[in-house]
Design a protein around this motif. Structure first.
Motif, PDB file in Angstrom:
ATOM      1  N   VAL A  26     -10.450  -5.788   0.246  1.00 17.22           N
ATOM      2  CA  VAL A  26     -11.763  -5.177   0.031  1.00 17.22           C
ATOM      3  C   VAL A  26     -12.149  -4.403   1.288  1.00 17.22           C
ATOM      4  O   VAL A  26     -12.140  -4.962   2.384  1.00 17.22           O
ATOM      5  N   GLY A  27     -12.453  -3.134   1.131  1.00 23.92           N
ATOM      6  CA  GLY A  27     -12.866  -2.308   2.276  1.00 23.92           C
ATOM      7  C   GLY A  27     -11.755  -2.079   3.275  1.00 23.92           C
ATOM      8  O   GLY A  27     -11.870  -2.489   4.435  1.00 23.92           O
ATOM      9  N   PRO A  28     -10.654  -1.431   2.874  1.00 21.82           N
ATOM     10  CA  PRO A  28      -9.515  -1.243   3.789  1.00 21.82           C
ATOM     11  C   PRO A  28      -9.797  -0.298   4.950  1.00 21.82           C
ATOM     12  O   PRO A  28      -9.077  -0.321   5.936  1.00 21.82           O
ATOM     13  N   GLY A  29     -10.819   0.554   4.814  1.00 24.46           N
ATOM     14  CA  GLY A  29     -11.084   1.522   5.881  1.00 24.46           C
ATOM     15  C   GLY A  29      -9.878   2.421   6.057  1.00 24.46           C
ATOM     16  O   GLY A  29      -9.313   2.926   5.085  1.00 24.46           O
ATOM     17  N   THR A  30      -9.448   2.589   7.314  1.00 29.78           N
ATOM     18  CA  THR A  30      -8.299   3.466   7.576  1.00 29.78           C
ATOM     19  C   THR A  30      -6.964   2.736   7.375  1.00 29.78           C
ATOM     20  O   THR A  30      -5.900   3.324   7.573  1.00 29.78           O
ATOM     21  N   GLY A  31      -7.012   1.444   7.043  1.00 22.60           N
ATOM     22  CA  GLY A  31      -5.796   0.745   6.644  1.00 22.60           C
ATOM     23  C   GLY A  31      -5.094  -0.096   7.704  1.00 22.60           C
ATOM     24  O   GLY A  31      -3.926  -0.449   7.540  1.00 22.60           O
ATOM     25  N   ASN A  32      -5.798  -0.453   8.763  1.00 20.33           N
ATOM     26  CA  ASN A  32      -5.143  -1.234   9.823  1.00 20.33           C
ATOM     27  C   ASN A  32      -4.634  -2.592   9.344  1.00 20.33           C
ATOM     28  O   ASN A  32      -3.599  -3.070   9.812  1.00 20.33           O
ATOM     29  N   LEU A  33      -5.364  -3.216   8.419  1.00 18.79           N
ATOM     30  CA  LEU A  33      -4.866  -4.471   7.827  1.00 18.79           C
ATOM     31  C   LEU A  33      -3.882  -4.154   6.695  1.00 18.79           C
ATOM     32  O   LEU A  33      -2.850  -4.821   6.559  1.00 18.79           O
ATOM     33  N   THR A  34      -4.223  -3.134   5.923  1.00 17.27           N
ATOM     34  CA  THR A  34      -3.415  -2.775   4.749  1.00 17.27           C
ATOM     35  C   THR A  34      -1.937  -2.574   5.100  1.00 17.27           C
ATOM     36  O   THR A  34      -1.050  -3.089   4.411  1.00 17.27           O
ATOM     37  N   ILE A  35      -1.697  -1.822   6.173  1.00 11.77           N
ATOM     38  CA  ILE A  35      -0.319  -1.517   6.580  1.00 11.77           C
ATOM     39  C   ILE A  35       0.458  -2.812   6.833  1.00 11.77           C
ATOM     40  O   ILE A  35       1.606  -2.961   6.418  1.00 11.77           O
ATOM     41  N   LYS A  36      -0.200  -3.770   7.470  1.00 13.78           N
ATOM     42  CA  LYS A  36       0.475  -5.034   7.782  1.00 13.78           C
ATOM     43  C   LYS A  36       0.656  -5.896   6.529  1.00 13.78           C
ATOM     44  O   LYS A  36       1.642  -6.613   6.407  1.00 13.78           O
ATOM     45  N   ILE A  37      -0.298  -5.810   5.617  1.00 17.22           N
ATOM     46  CA  ILE A  37      -0.157  -6.574   4.363  1.00 17.22           C
ATOM     47  C   ILE A  37       1.018  -6.004   3.556  1.00 17.22           C
ATOM     48  O   ILE A  37       1.834  -6.742   3.008  1.00 17.22           O
ATOM     49  N   LEU A  38       1.106  -4.666   3.521  1.00 15.40           N
ATOM     50  CA  LEU A  38       2.162  -4.006   2.741  1.00 15.40           C
ATOM     51  C   LEU A  38       3.563  -4.396   3.218  1.00 15.40           C
ATOM     52  O   LEU A  38       4.514  -4.419   2.441  1.00 15.40           O
ATOM     53  N   GLU A  39       3.691  -4.728   4.505  1.00 18.72           N
ATOM     54  CA  GLU A  39       5.001  -5.141   5.042  1.00 18.72           C
ATOM     55  C   GLU A  39       5.461  -6.456   4.437  1.00 18.72           C
ATOM     56  O   GLU A  39       6.632  -6.762   4.425  1.00 18.72           O
ATOM     57  N   GLN A  40       4.490  -7.275   3.972  1.00 19.12           N
ATOM     58  CA  GLN A  40       4.838  -8.634   3.551  1.00 19.12           C
ATOM     59  C   GLN A  40       4.646  -8.928   2.076  1.00 19.12           C
ATOM     60  O   GLN A  40       5.166  -9.928   1.579  1.00 19.12           O
ATOM     61  N   ALA A  41       3.856  -8.100   1.383  1.00 14.15           N
ATOM     62  CA  ALA A  41       3.514  -8.447   0.004  1.00 14.15           C
ATOM     63  C   ALA A  41       4.232  -7.548  -0.992  1.00 14.15           C
ATOM     64  O   ALA A  41       4.810  -6.520  -0.623  1.00 14.15           O
ATOM     65  N   LYS A  42       4.151  -7.930  -2.265  1.00 10.85           N
ATOM     66  CA  LYS A  42       4.786  -7.132  -3.312  1.00 10.85           C
ATOM     67  C   LYS A  42       3.916  -5.927  -3.671  1.00 10.85           C
ATOM     68  O   LYS A  42       4.403  -4.846  -3.946  1.00 10.85           O
ATOM     69  N   HIS A  43       2.573  -6.168  -3.676  1.00 11.56           N
ATOM     70  CA  HIS A  43       1.667  -5.103  -4.091  1.00 11.56           C
ATOM     71  C   HIS A  43       0.273  -5.328  -3.505  1.00 11.56           C
ATOM     72  O   HIS A  43      -0.134  -6.470  -3.320  1.00 11.56           O
ATOM     73  N   VAL A  44      -0.415  -4.255  -3.194  1.00 10.78           N
ATOM     74  CA  VAL A  44      -1.793  -4.348  -2.694  1.00 10.78           C
ATOM     75  C   VAL A  44      -2.701  -3.445  -3.528  1.00 10.78           C
ATOM     76  O   VAL A  44      -2.369  -2.280  -3.764  1.00 10.78           O
ATOM     77  N   THR A  45      -3.834  -3.996  -3.988  1.00  7.56           N
ATOM     78  CA  THR A  45      -4.894  -3.148  -4.531  1.00  7.56           C
ATOM     79  C   THR A  45      -6.017  -3.179  -3.516  1.00  7.56           C
ATOM     80  O   THR A  45      -6.490  -4.250  -3.134  1.00  7.56           O
ATOM     81  N   ALA A  46      -6.424  -1.991  -3.051  1.00 10.27           N
ATOM     82  CA  ALA A  46      -7.485  -1.913  -2.054  1.00 10.27           C
ATOM     83  C   ALA A  46      -8.705  -1.251  -2.697  1.00 10.27           C
ATOM     84  O   ALA A  46      -8.572  -0.208  -3.335  1.00 10.27           O
TER      85      ALA A  46
END
Ligand code: SAM
Length: 285
Positions: A35-55
């Motif tokens: 929720v609220g990825p902003g510019t994606g600083n957390l998103t990028i790290k989540i994407l390295e480890q998960a199958k899929h991300v909905t932001a």
């Protein structure tokens, strides 16, 4: 859109972002909601480890920046961005939620996650320090409140870490903390409105006796009204001159709660009292 209104404080410290994501113990099969990825600083790290991300991101400019960041990379296929308000968005299935959202939506965020079905396995959430401390507070402590009870009814909450304001750009006015919220699955078989309704009465003055709070203006008439509705819905005959005050006092006496105080009652104590009222048809919602 402006920084204050949407709480746009970007987490600029990569070590903090990394440790938040690590706390989720992601599996390669996990589907994550952010929720609220902003510019994606957390998103990028989540994407390295998960199958899929909905932001879910409310600011289209932020969403565009995040899109640009993954463009042409293998991660692009693993990311969906919903542009809109999390509070109103339709949510997909997710195993885990990770979020650093603006603190204005702290309460709606946590209650929406806890009422989502199927329940997520775990949520790693950043909140304003004071809010986080109320989420993890134990009964008997000064921060134990209606919020603590309502959340702990449905989840085990642990304090994970302190994040100082200088880890954000621009720095917010308040300090932040990360908590782990692990929903109890299956959830306890109680309607939230009932538990919260009892909590509203007991926590209106948390250091006053339970008896005192039940005697506050309007409480007995409200319970009598609910009781009449309940009786008519369940086709029970009711006397015209029911003594609701006496009924309530009898339950408090029998459960040993007359002189008790909400400040000292944990979730189980509250549930036991709620069930005792339900047994005689007294409802709080
Ligand atoms: N998660 C990013 C980070 O850690 O760097 C950004 C954090 S910033 C505190 C909060 C983000 O949530 C902003 O990008 C803001 O636009 C977005 N936002 C604010 N209100 C929102 C809402 N109701 N629904 C979805 N996103 C929202």
């Amino acid at each position: 859109f402006n920084t204050e209104q949407f709480g746009q404080h970007i987490l600029k410290n990569p070590q903090v972002a990394q440790s938040i994501v690590e706390k989720a113990n992601l599996k390669p099969t996990d589907i994550v909601l952010e929720v609220g990825p902003g510019t994606g600083n957390l998103t990028i790290k989540i994407l390295e480890q998960a199958k899929h991300v909905t932001a879910v991101e409310m600011d289209p400019r932020m969403a565009a920046e995040l899109t640009k960041r993954v463009q042409g990379k293998p991660e692009q296929r693993k990311l969906d961005i919903i542009i809109g308000d999390f509070v109103k968005a339709d949510l997909p299935y997710f195993d885990v939620c990770i979020s650093n959202t603006p603190y204005q939506i702290s309460s709606p965020l946590i209650f929406r996650l806890l009422s989502h079905r199927p329940l997520p396995r775990v949520c790693i959430l950043m909140f304003q320090r004071e809010f986080a401390l109320r989420l993890v507070a134990k009964s008997g402590s000064t921060l134990w409140s209606r919020l603590s009870a309502n959340v702990q009814l449905y989840a085990k909450v642990d304090y994970l870490m302190h994040v100082g304001k200088n880890n954000f750009r621009p720095p917010p006015k308040v300090e932040s903390s990360v908590v782990r919220v692990a929903p109890r699955d299956p959830p306890p078989p109680v309607r939230f409105e009932e538990f919260d309704g009892l909590g509203r009465i007991l926590f209106s003055r948390r250091n006053k006796t339970i008896h005192g709070n039940f005697m506050a203006k309007g409480v007995i008439p409200m319970l009598e009204k609910n009781w009449r509705t309940y009786c008519s819905e369940t086709n029970q005959m009711v006397e015209d001159d029911v003594d609701m005050k006496a009924k309530v006092e009898k339950i408090l006496e029998e459960t040993g709660n007359t002189e008790n105080r909400a400040a000292k009652m944990d979730v189980d104590d509250l549930l036991k009292l709620l069930y005792a009222f339900h047994e005689v048809g007294i409802h709080f919602a």
